[in-house]
Design a protein around this motif. Structure first.
Motif, PDB file in Angstrom:
ATOM      1  N   ILE A 171       0.977  -1.302  -0.388  1.00 43.85           N
ATOM      2  CA  ILE A 171      -0.152  -0.305   0.144  1.00 43.85           C
ATOM      3  C   ILE A 171       0.578   1.184  -0.090  1.00 43.85           C
ATOM      4  CG2 ILE A 171      -1.165   1.040   1.240  1.00 43.85           C
ATOM      5  CD1 ILE A 171      -2.451  -1.391   1.868  1.00 43.85           C
ATOM      6  N   GLY A 172       2.011   1.275   0.667  1.00 44.02           N
ATOM      7  CA  GLY A 172       2.744   2.642   0.896  1.00 44.02           C
ATOM      8  C   GLY A 172       3.709   2.674  -0.442  1.00 44.02           C
ATOM      9  N   SER A 173       4.466   1.217  -0.718  1.00 40.45           N
ATOM     10  CA  SER A 173       5.222   1.514  -2.376  1.00 40.45           C
ATOM     11  C   SER A 173       4.236   1.997  -2.959  1.00 40.45           C
ATOM     12  CB  SER A 173       5.505  -0.198  -2.743  1.00 40.45           C
ATOM     13  OG  SER A 173       6.032  -0.632  -1.235  1.00 40.45           O
ATOM     14  N   ILE A 174       2.982   0.999  -3.366  1.00 40.36           N
ATOM     15  CA  ILE A 174       2.179   1.961  -4.395  1.00 40.36           C
ATOM     16  C   ILE A 174       1.485   3.469  -4.884  1.00 40.36           C
ATOM     17  CG2 ILE A 174      -0.162   1.792  -5.783  1.00 40.36           C
ATOM     18  CD1 ILE A 174       0.077  -1.487  -5.388  1.00 40.36           C
ATOM     19  N   THR A 175       1.554   3.935  -3.487  1.00 31.30           N
ATOM     20  CA  THR A 175       1.653   5.310  -3.021  1.00 31.30           C
ATOM     21  C   THR A 175       2.584   6.677  -3.444  1.00 31.30           C
ATOM     22  OG1 THR A 175       0.092   4.589  -0.925  1.00 31.30           O
ATOM     23  CG2 THR A 175       0.300   6.968  -0.810  1.00 31.30           C
ATOM     24  N   GLY A 176       4.217   5.379  -3.120  1.00 29.07           N
ATOM     25  CA  GLY A 176       4.630   6.604  -2.743  1.00 29.07           C
ATOM     26  C   GLY A 176       5.181   6.851  -4.558  1.00 29.07           C
ATOM     27  N   MET A 177       4.859   5.424  -5.930  1.00 30.07           N
ATOM     28  CA  MET A 177       4.776   5.316  -7.367  1.00 30.07           C
ATOM     29  C   MET A 177       4.233   6.353  -7.383  1.00 30.07           C
ATOM     30  SD  MET A 177       5.233   1.525  -8.335  1.00 30.07           S
ATOM     31  CE  MET A 177       6.843   0.424  -8.470  1.00 30.07           C
ATOM     32  N   PHE A 178       2.599   6.938  -6.767  1.00 24.55           N
ATOM     33  CA  PHE A 178       1.904   7.792  -7.636  1.00 24.55           C
ATOM     34  C   PHE A 178       1.532   8.794  -7.209  1.00 24.55           C
ATOM     35  CE2 PHE A 178      -2.339  10.115  -6.671  1.00 24.55           C
ATOM     36  CZ  PHE A 178      -2.485   9.634  -7.957  1.00 24.55           C
ATOM     37  N   VAL A 179       2.322   8.980  -5.728  1.00 22.58           N
ATOM     38  CA  VAL A 179       3.304  10.334  -5.674  1.00 22.58           C
ATOM     39  C   VAL A 179       4.050  10.908  -6.342  1.00 22.58           C
ATOM     40  CG1 VAL A 179       4.094  11.992  -3.783  1.00 22.58           C
ATOM     41  CG2 VAL A 179       1.834  10.689  -3.145  1.00 22.58           C
ATOM     42  N   ALA A 180       5.070  10.062  -6.446  1.00 25.31           N
ATOM     43  CA  ALA A 180       6.864  10.347  -7.956  1.00 25.31           C
ATOM     44  C   ALA A 180       6.487  10.784  -8.783  1.00 25.31           C
ATOM     45  CB  ALA A 180       7.585   9.834  -7.966  1.00 25.31           C
ATOM     46  N   GLN A 181       5.031  10.513  -9.080  1.00 26.37           N
ATOM     47  CA  GLN A 181       4.309  10.443 -10.469  1.00 26.37           C
ATOM     48  C   GLN A 181       3.768  11.280 -10.852  1.00 26.37           C
ATOM     49  OE1 GLN A 181       1.447   8.323 -11.733  1.00 26.37           O
ATOM     50  NE2 GLN A 181       1.605   8.030 -14.277  1.00 26.37           N
ATOM     51  N   GLN A 182       2.591  11.755 -10.151  1.00 21.42           N
ATOM     52  CA  GLN A 182       1.618  13.294  -9.874  1.00 21.42           C
ATOM     53  C   GLN A 182       2.430  14.215  -9.481  1.00 21.42           C
ATOM     54  OE1 GLN A 182      -1.168  12.894 -11.624  1.00 21.42           O
ATOM     55  NE2 GLN A 182      -0.340  10.411 -12.436  1.00 21.42           N
ATOM     56  N   PHE A 183       2.722  14.151  -7.983  1.00 20.12           N
ATOM     57  CA  PHE A 183       3.181  15.288  -7.985  1.00 20.12           C
ATOM     58  C   PHE A 183       4.747  15.423  -8.211  1.00 20.12           C
ATOM     59  CE2 PHE A 183      -0.181  13.643  -5.787  1.00 20.12           C
ATOM     60  CZ  PHE A 183      -1.230  14.869  -5.686  1.00 20.12           C
ATOM     61  N   ILE A 184       6.150  14.725  -8.673  1.00 19.79           N
ATOM     62  CA  ILE A 184       6.726  15.600  -8.927  1.00 19.79           C
ATOM     63  C   ILE A 184       7.323  15.208 -10.464  1.00 19.79           C
ATOM     64  CG2 ILE A 184       9.443  14.794  -8.421  1.00 19.79           C
ATOM     65  CD1 ILE A 184       8.400  13.728  -5.552  1.00 19.79           C
ATOM     66  N   LEU A 185       7.583  13.698 -10.842  1.00 16.37           N
ATOM     67  CA  LEU A 185       7.875  14.132 -12.220  1.00 16.37           C
ATOM     68  C   LEU A 185       6.755  14.374 -13.300  1.00 16.37           C
ATOM     69  CD1 LEU A 185       8.755   9.639 -12.089  1.00 16.37           C
ATOM     70  CD2 LEU A 185      10.879  11.820 -11.820  1.00 16.37           C
ATOM     71  N   SER A 186       5.955  14.358 -12.930  1.00 17.30           N
ATOM     72  CA  SER A 186       4.801  15.670 -13.489  1.00 17.30           C
ATOM     73  C   SER A 186       5.257  17.222 -13.920  1.00 17.30           C
ATOM     74  CB  SER A 186       3.679  14.735 -13.762  1.00 17.30           C
ATOM     75  OG  SER A 186       2.888  15.717 -12.646  1.00 17.30           O
ATOM     76  N   GLN A 187       5.593  17.768 -12.516  1.00 25.71           N
ATOM     77  CA  GLN A 187       5.700  19.185 -12.202  1.00 25.71           C
ATOM     78  C   GLN A 187       6.675  19.317 -12.418  1.00 25.71           C
ATOM     79  OE1 GLN A 187       2.935  20.337 -11.376  1.00 25.71           O
ATOM     80  NE2 GLN A 187       2.220  18.180 -12.049  1.00 25.71           N
ATOM     81  N   LEU A 188       8.151  18.272 -13.085  1.00 23.70           N
ATOM     82  CA  LEU A 188       9.480  18.545 -12.812  1.00 23.70           C
ATOM     83  C   LEU A 188       8.901  19.739 -14.334  1.00 23.70           C
ATOM     84  CD1 LEU A 188      11.464  15.947 -12.205  1.00 23.70           C
ATOM     85  CD2 LEU A 188      11.111  18.074 -10.901  1.00 23.70           C
ATOM     86  N   GLN A 189       9.742  21.046 -14.683  1.00 28.46           N
ATOM     87  CA  GLN A 189       9.911  22.269 -15.684  1.00 28.46           C
ATOM     88  C   GLN A 189      10.972  21.828 -16.285  1.00 28.46           C
ATOM     89  OE1 GLN A 189       9.499  25.867 -14.017  1.00 28.46           O
ATOM     90  NE2 GLN A 189       7.725  25.812 -13.693  1.00 28.46           N
ATOM     91  N   SER A 190      12.096  21.197 -16.127  1.00 35.49           N
ATOM     92  CA  SER A 190      13.180  20.636 -16.676  1.00 35.49           C
ATOM     93  C   SER A 190      12.921  19.114 -16.938  1.00 35.49           C
ATOM     94  CB  SER A 190      14.485  20.244 -15.414  1.00 35.49           C
ATOM     95  OG  SER A 190      14.052  19.459 -14.811  1.00 35.49           O
ATOM     96  N   ALA A 191      11.978  18.445 -17.044  1.00 36.85           N
ATOM     97  CA  ALA A 191      11.763  17.654 -18.062  1.00 36.85           C
ATOM     98  C   ALA A 191      11.175  17.609 -19.279  1.00 36.85           C
ATOM     99  CB  ALA A 191      10.733  16.693 -17.423  1.00 36.85           C
ATOM    100  N   GLU A 192      10.490  19.138 -19.483  1.00 33.20           N
ATOM    101  CA  GLU A 192       9.624  19.795 -21.048  1.00 33.20           C
ATOM    102  C   GLU A 192      10.511  19.118 -21.843  1.00 33.20           C
ATOM    103  OE1 GLU A 192       8.190  23.684 -19.735  1.00 33.20           O
ATOM    104  OE2 GLU A 192       6.747  22.896 -17.842  1.00 33.20           O
ATOM    105  N   LYS A 193       9.605  18.779 -22.971  1.00 33.49           N
ATOM    106  CA  LYS A 193      10.961  18.395 -24.153  1.00 33.49           C
ATOM    107  C   LYS A 193      10.751  19.465 -25.798  1.00 33.49           C
ATOM    108  CE  LYS A 193      12.248  13.887 -23.225  1.00 33.49           C
ATOM    109  NZ  LYS A 193      12.157  12.977 -23.374  1.00 33.49           N
ATOM    110  N   ALA A 194      11.506  19.535 -26.173  1.00 23.40           N
ATOM    111  CA  ALA A 194      11.156  20.354 -27.581  1.00 23.40           C
ATOM    112  C   ALA A 194      10.153  19.146 -28.717  1.00 23.40           C
ATOM    113  CB  ALA A 194      11.899  21.028 -28.238  1.00 23.40           C
TER     114      ALA A 194
END
Length: 446
Positions: A171-194
């Motif tokens: 339960i904790g593992s899947i929650t951690g993955m979800f938070v990483a996806q929704q609140f970190i990786l998807s919010q990184l401006q440095s990861a935006e591509k042309a």
């Protein structure tokens, strides 16, 4: 590790509570509150493990560093387990379970909150120190929580009780993955591509780049800071709650214990197999993002595949458990390791979308490995099981040592005619070879 983990034993026995006679309750009423509190710790370390794996990719982009250097995130994180597992086992012998848990929670919270100054100073090394201290706490918690859960009731129901508690971990593992996806990786401006797929961040001027870097480090910081607050609240709750200290009184000689464990060939091989397993698991779940990005995925979409891999892992855990009723566990371990070698082989030599799907499918074969190696290794230990278990927690160091090795290969464009990302997965391939050998040897020597 997810997995850290503790990747964990889950059997259908945990569902038998409804038919368990009153005198053999899995969790007796008098232990219900401490059981719930300690079980929640399994979710807390599962969350920390699986929010951290994607941070290798996040830091690589934000800090503009090589994959090898970014993978030091795993070196720091899983190195903390290796450093503190044995001290935690020693403290359990000397003090109460509750005292050691409180120490672990204190270290956990401290590591999380250190992300605040780390982001402010924008120092990658500061983040590594924070993760290292954080996992000091996780090592204390993992080494303590398992024997404590076993002690909260009768011996006849201890296995079912532990399986029930371990069900909180995914339960904790899947929650951690979800938070990483929704609140970190998807919010990184440095990861935006042309439009051509190249990173915009690398083409910006110093001032613009600095502003984005500060923004993204705050994005990384915030979930850890909030987690630190949650851990502090949990520390207070456990501090004011009565936690039973049902430890067996026995003479303890550290030197004699270590000597017995070192002379046990099954134990030695089991710890080594666990090193290879944890290394393989962390590499597959960490670098799936680099692999997916290499064929055109975004970081957030790649993390979605990681979540699919985790769900596959959990579902196949039940299938593997059912199969153990009919197939020797050591033989099944060897067969599943061969399955992992097959899927990773496709990832390396076929590549592309097919290789990516095979990499996700590898989680199905990893599903039984940690608990099966754990059980086989401790099977014939008597009074040394507690310290034997600490050695298996120390084996999580595989997750610290191997990702930097794979990261160094990923940094190469081509190796022996293969793409560097594809070639790098030969390291987990070798790991599965060693696990297959361990399983076969244990089956053949039964």
């Amino acid at each position: 590790m997810n997995e850290l983990l503790t990747d964990h034993v889950e059997t259908q026995e945990s569902f038998e509570q409804k038919i368990t006679p009153e005198k053999e309750q899995v969790v007796e009423k008098k232990y219900l509150v401490p059981f719930i509190l300690i079980s929640s710790l399994f979710a807390l370390w599962g969350f920390a493990n699986d929010i951290t794996n994607p941070m290798v990719s996040a830091f690589q982009t934000v800090m503009e560093i090589t994959t090898f250097k970014a993978s030091l995130v795993q070196f720091a994180f899983y190195g903390g387990y290796f450093t503190m597992a044995l001290p935690a086992a020693i403290l359990i012998k000397k003090y109460s379970y509750k005292s050691v848990i409180l120490i672990g929670l204190g270290l956990y919270a401290t590591g999380c909150l250190l992300f605040i100054p780390a982001a402010q100073f924008q120092l990658f090394g500061f983040f590594l120190i924070s993760l290292y201290i954080l996992t000091f706490g996780l090592a204390f918690l993992e080494t303590t929580a398992n024997p404590l859960i076993l002690s909260l009731g009768t011996k006849s129901t201890s296995t079912r009780r532990l399986n029930l508690a371990q069900s909180f971990n995914p339960i904790g593992s899947i929650t951690g993955m979800f938070v990483a996806q929704q609140f970190i990786l998807s919010q990184l401006q440095s990861a935006e591509k042309a439009a051509d797929g190249s990173l915009i961040y690398t083409t910006l001027g110093v001032a613009e780049k600095q502003a984005i870097k500060m923004h993204d480090l705050m994005v990384i910081r915030d979930p850890y800071a909030l987690l630190g607050i949650v851990v502090i609240v949990m520390t207070i709750v456990i501090a004011i709650t009565k936690i039973p200290n049902n430890k067996e009184d026995e003479q303890f000689n550290l030197k004699a214990t270590l000597k017995r464990l070192a002379s046990n060939s099954i134990y030695r091989e089991g710890v080594l197999a666990q090193v290879f397993y944890v290394g393989a698991q962390i590499m597959c779940w960490t670098f799936i993002i680099q692999y997916a990005e290499n064929i055109g995925y975004t970081k957030a979409d790649a993390q979605s595949l990681n979540i699919v891999a985790m769900v596959t892992f959990l579902l196949c855990r039940f299938v593997a458990t059912a199969m153990m009723k009919y197939v020797n566990s050591a033989l099944l371990l060897a067969v599943f390791a061969l399955g992992g070698m097959t899927t990773i082989g496709i990832t390396v030599f076929v590549g592309g979308q097919t290789g990516l799907y095979a990499l996700v499918a590898t989680s199905a074969f990893m599903s039984l490995m940690f608990p099966t190696i754990y059980g086989i290794t401790l099977e014939n230990l008597e009074h040394d099981k507690e310290f034997g278990a600490a050695g298996l927690v120390m084996a999580i160091v595989g997750g610290a040592l191997m990702p930097p090795m794979q990261g160094a290969l990923i940094d190469q464009d081509k190796i022996m005619g293969l793409d560097g990302v594809n070639f790098s997965f030969l390291i987990p391939f070798v790991c599965f070879c060693m696990i297959a050998l361990f399983g076969y040897r244990r089956f053949a020597n039964k």
